[in-house]
Design an enzyme around this catalytic site. Structure first.
Site, PDB file in Angstrom:
ATOM      1  CB  ALA A 188      -0.906  -0.003   1.218  1.00 62.04           C
ATOM      2  N   GLY A 222      -0.500  -5.122   0.839  1.00 60.39           N
ATOM      3  CA  GLY A 222      -1.741  -5.043   0.070  1.00 60.39           C
ATOM      4  C   GLY A 222      -1.657  -5.733  -1.277  1.00 60.39           C
ATOM      5  CD  GLU A 247      -3.599  -7.373   3.160  1.00 61.29           C
ATOM      6  OE1 GLU A 247      -4.125  -7.593   4.259  1.00 61.29           O
ATOM      7  OE2 GLU A 247      -3.203  -6.242   2.801  1.00 61.29           O
ATOM      8  CD  GLU A 298       0.726  -5.873   5.760  1.00 56.93           C
ATOM      9  OE1 GLU A 298       0.019  -5.773   4.744  1.00 56.93           O
ATOM     10  OE2 GLU A 298       1.431  -6.885   5.976  1.00 56.93           O
TER      11      GLU A 298
END
Length: 260
Positions: A66, A112, A115, A135
């Site tokens: 992200a 992300g 994900e 993360e």
């Protein structure tokens, strides 16, 4: 809507959506998530699109995570809203699309990015790919479904280790874990997903959509997957594709499905 962060190609039933932020290693920001949602919604409604492939531009990254600068100063409430909105617009949305979605992981798939790949219906990786959920090294946890989908795919113990260490695994390890279905040289990634997509497109689109619903049901709290399977199985009998498929089988000819 004008698309600044994604590219789309559609040929012979296959739509390839490329996240195109190479200067940021294709990192996901809010604008890119919004663009992906709009485009994928359009493609899912397009009867001429039978398979969707999501990949990243360049040879280094699928999606390297992200865009941290976008939320580094968020409050706890803002962080929760960020995760909820992202899951609604993209990650849960992709998982529940009726059109098969393949992740073509052409490099780093981190945070992300992994994900997003895990939200796709299955994954193909190039041999240079690296995957991880880093993360906790930033003082946060995966917020776009990573703590849920990774254990589903590779088991609780391995997922716990990946998340707690914030480490990366290579493509060969991802294949061993069952995180990806195939690993191929980067030069063969396009040919591989095209071959698989063509195999998918020989089958009934309406049956595939119902199969996606039935498989996903097993991973939803409070839902009996077997009951959903029975319901979707029964619904198939009312479709033109069922009549065509069974008739073609009995007549020993190739079925011509319409997706209806």
């Amino acid at each position: 809507m004008t698309f600044e962060n994604i590219l789309v190609e559609h040929e012979k039933g296959i739509a390839t959506v490329t996240i195109n932020r190479p200067e940021k290693l294709n990192a996901l920001n809010k604008a890119t998530i919004q663009e992906l949602h709009h485009m994928l919604h359009q493609l899912d409604a397009n009867e001429n699109v039978q398979v969707i492939v999501i990949t990243g531009s360049g040879e280094k990254a699928f999606v390297a995570g992200a865009d941290i600068a976008e939320f580094a100063h968020f409050s706890d409430k803002e962080g929760a809203v960020l995760a909820a909105k992202g899951q609604e617009l993209l990650f849960d949305f992709v998982e529940n699309m009726k059109t098969p979605v393949i992740a073509a992981i052409n490099g780093f798939a981190l945070g992300g990015g992994l994900e997003l790949a895990m939200a796709c219906h299955f994954r193909i990786a190039s041999d240079n790919a690296k995957m991880g959920l880093p993360e906790v090294s930033l003082g946060v946890i995966p917020g776009y479904g990573g703590t849920q989908r990774l254990p589903q795919l590779i088991g609780k113990g391995r997922a716990m280790e990946m998340i707690m260490t914030a480490g990366m695994i290579d493509a060969a390890t991802a294949l061993q874990y069952g995180l990806v279905n195939h690993v191929v040289p980067q030069s063969e990634l396009f040919a591989t997903y095209t071959t698989i997509a063509n195999k998918i497109m020989k089958n009934s689109p309406v049956a595939i959509a119902k199969a996606i619903q039935a498989v996903n049901a097993n991973f939803k709290d409070g839902v009996n997957g077997f009951e959903v399977e029975i319901q979707k199985f029964g619904e198939c009998f009312a479709t033109q594709d069922f009549k065509e498929g069974t008739t073609a089988f009995l007549e020993k000819r190739k079925a011509e499905f319409t997706g209806k």
